[in-house]
Design a protein around this motif. Structure first.
Motif, PDB file in Angstrom:
ATOM      1  N   ILE A 216       7.519  64.938  79.954  1.00 59.78           N
ATOM      2  CA  ILE A 216       8.178  66.226  79.700  1.00 59.78           C
ATOM      3  C   ILE A 216       8.364  66.960  81.038  1.00 59.78           C
ATOM      4  N   PHE A 217       9.614  67.299  81.331  1.00 58.45           N
ATOM      5  CA  PHE A 217       9.957  68.038  82.549  1.00 58.45           C
ATOM      6  C   PHE A 217      10.257  69.489  82.172  1.00 58.45           C
ATOM      7  N   GLU A 218       9.758  70.429  83.010  1.00 59.98           N
ATOM      8  CA  GLU A 218      10.050  71.842  82.786  1.00 59.98           C
ATOM      9  C   GLU A 218      10.616  72.453  84.068  1.00 59.98           C
TER      10      GLU A 218
ATOM     11  N   GLY B 237       4.716  76.188  83.644  1.00 61.55           N
ATOM     12  CA  GLY B 237       5.231  75.683  82.386  1.00 61.55           C
ATOM     13  C   GLY B 237       4.176  75.588  81.311  1.00 61.55           C
ATOM     14  N   LEU B 238       4.625  75.200  80.117  1.00 63.04           N
ATOM     15  CA  LEU B 238       3.714  75.049  78.993  1.00 63.04           C
ATOM     16  C   LEU B 238       2.790  73.843  79.163  1.00 63.04           C
ATOM     17  N   LEU B 239       3.385  72.747  79.605  1.00 67.22           N
ATOM     18  CA  LEU B 239       2.644  71.494  79.664  1.00 67.22           C
ATOM     19  C   LEU B 239       2.482  70.953  81.079  1.00 67.22           C
TER      20      LEU B 239
ATOM     21  N   ALA C  61       6.383  67.401  86.160  1.00 64.73           N
ATOM     22  CA  ALA C  61       6.436  66.717  84.862  1.00 64.73           C
ATOM     23  C   ALA C  61       5.031  66.532  84.315  1.00 64.73           C
ATOM     24  N   SER C  62       4.944  66.461  83.008  1.00 64.99           N
ATOM     25  CA  SER C  62       3.697  66.148  82.318  1.00 64.99           C
ATOM     26  C   SER C  62       3.878  64.822  81.586  1.00 64.99           C
TER      27      SER C  62
ATOM     28  N   ASP D   5      15.144  75.090  78.971  1.00 64.66           N
ATOM     29  CA  ASP D   5      15.784  73.806  79.252  1.00 64.66           C
ATOM     30  C   ASP D   5      14.787  72.673  79.524  1.00 64.66           C
ATOM     31  N   PRO D   6      13.892  72.349  78.578  1.00 62.77           N
ATOM     32  CA  PRO D   6      12.960  71.242  78.809  1.00 62.77           C
ATOM     33  C   PRO D   6      13.696  69.898  78.748  1.00 62.77           C
ATOM     34  N   GLN D   7      13.219  68.950  79.521  1.00 58.51           N
ATOM     35  CA  GLN D   7      13.780  67.593  79.530  1.00 58.51           C
ATOM     36  C   GLN D   7      12.673  66.636  79.087  1.00 58.51           C
ATOM     37  N   VAL D   8      13.007  65.791  78.111  1.00 56.79           N
ATOM     38  CA  VAL D   8      11.979  64.931  77.520  1.00 56.79           C
ATOM     39  C   VAL D   8      12.433  63.470  77.578  1.00 56.79           C
ATOM     40  N   GLN D   9      11.515  62.582  77.955  1.00 56.26           N
ATOM     41  CA  GLN D   9      11.729  61.138  77.884  1.00 56.26           C
ATOM     42  C   GLN D   9      10.730  60.550  76.882  1.00 56.26           C
TER      43      GLN D   9
END
Length: 376
Positions: A93-95, A100-102, A109-110, A155-159
């Motif tokens: 998870i990218f913020e 950020g939250l995570l 990134a988390s 705008d979070p980015q998730v893989q």
């Protein structure tokens, strides 16, 4: 005068002895042709006795076929990206914020490794909550997580990655080189590649049978038919059990043959000629090539085609093969042996005659011994 008396005595003894032998059963391998024919429905018995010709061969060759049912054949392959209970996912998870939250401070990134899909098909993602993963693709899960986080971080980015796990699996057992439990993955979504993953069959392919059990359904095919008919390479499902075993079909050979035995099938199909060859062929000193019989219980529909009349239930049928007739060898070569058949070869008539003469000769010798001691 004494010589004539002895000749008459010996002749009388021969007649009496042959009569006794005719009344008593001489040693033999089984019934003769006339006794078998007496079992016909036209005489004293309840069996249909048929001389084998091209028509009979065409009807009798129909055997119960192995194969997959429509439920197996019509099942589509599982998508290799579909998530199932027991799978393991990797999340990144990218913020776009420093706090950020995570994402830990100082990183962009988390990474959440080895997120297990539980038995109900859910995963838990911090701040996104409990998410249904089973039945979705990684892309669908990515969109769900992104949507839930978007309300809390800009705008979070998730893989989302599908890792190796214990989700959809099948068991492979029996006569294979690598028994075990195997995951259904992209290369092993159907039966043939899954058997290859298990090391292939460990017995002769000609006698290998493959069973797939799925819930309360079960179907079986010959191993070679997997390759002869591409449709038999059926798609697999989670929990399928694949069992490979040797062909268990047998037939029995009795009578005037090289040996008498219960014989297993050495190939998917076997003819009467091949069946006799497996036990050493006909006995050259005893067999009657006009009296080769195959005893079989035929289902109602086959019997009706053979005899041209209505019958009820399973019927006893005796097939007669005369190897001395024109094309007799071809008829025997084309006659298909089935599971449970009994192949019987009668003795030649002269064999019983020779036995009778030998027995009579021994009896006459005894008569002569008695005569010599009594002075007759």
């Amino acid at each position: 005068m004494l010589f004539l008396t002895l000749r008459l005595s010996r002749g009388a003894a021969l007649v009496v002895t042959l009569g006794i032998l005719a009344a008593c059963a001489l040693p033999r391998v089984g019934p003769n042709k006339s006794e078998i024919f007496a079992g016909s429905v036209l005489r004293e018995g309840d069996a249909f006795i048929l001389t084998v010709d091209d028509r009979v061969n065409a009807i009798a060759a129909v055997a119960p076929a192995l194969g997959f049912t429509a439920g197996f054949l019509n099942a589509g392959e599982l998508g290799s990206d579909t998530i199932r209970a027991g799978d393991t996912l990797g999340l990144t998870i990218f913020e776009n914020v420093d706090d950020g939250l995570l994402v830990p401070q100082g990183q962009n990134a988390s990474v959440l490794e080895e997120v297990q899909v539980d038995g109900q098909g859910y995963i838990f993602v911090p701040y996104a909550g409990r998410i249904l993963a089973a039945g979705n693709t990684p892309e669908a899960i990515r969109r769900i997580i992104t949507g839930k986080l978007a309300d809390q971080t800009p705008d979070p980015q998730v893989q989302v990655r599908r890792l190796a796990g214990d989700g959809a699996t099948v068991s492979v057992s029996g006569a294979v080189n690598g028994q075990g439990v195997y995951p259904i993955e992209r290369p092993t979504r159907s039966l043939i590649p899954m058997l290859a993953a298990a090391g292939g069959v460990a017995i002769e392919p000609d006698i290998a049978r493959v069973t797939v059990a799925r819930g309360d359904q079960k179907a079986e095919v010959f191993y070679n038919d997997l390759f002869n008919n591409p449709r038999n390479d059926v798609a697999l499902r989670d929990g399928d059990a694949i069992i490979v075993k040797s062909d268990s079909r047998t037939f029995t050979v009795l009578g005037a043959t090289g040996s008498q035995d219960r014989v297993t099938f050495e190939s998917q199909k076997i003819t009467a000629i091949e069946a006799l060859a497996q036990v050493g062929g006909l006995s050259s000193t005893q067999a009657d090539p006009t009296g080769v019989f195959v005893f079989r219980n035929e289902p109602e529909e086959i019997t009706e085609q053979l005899v041209g009349q209505d019958v009820t239930g399973v019927q006893r049928v005796v097939y007669v093969l005369d190897l001395t007739r024109p094309n007799g060898m071809f008829m025997a070569r084309d006659f298909a042996i089935r599971d449970g058949d009994t192949v019987y070869v009668t003795e030649a008539p002269f064999v019983q005659f020779n036995k009778a003469i030998a027995a009579a000769t021994g009896s006459l010798s005894a008569v002569e011994t008695v005569s010599s001691t009594t002075g007759l």
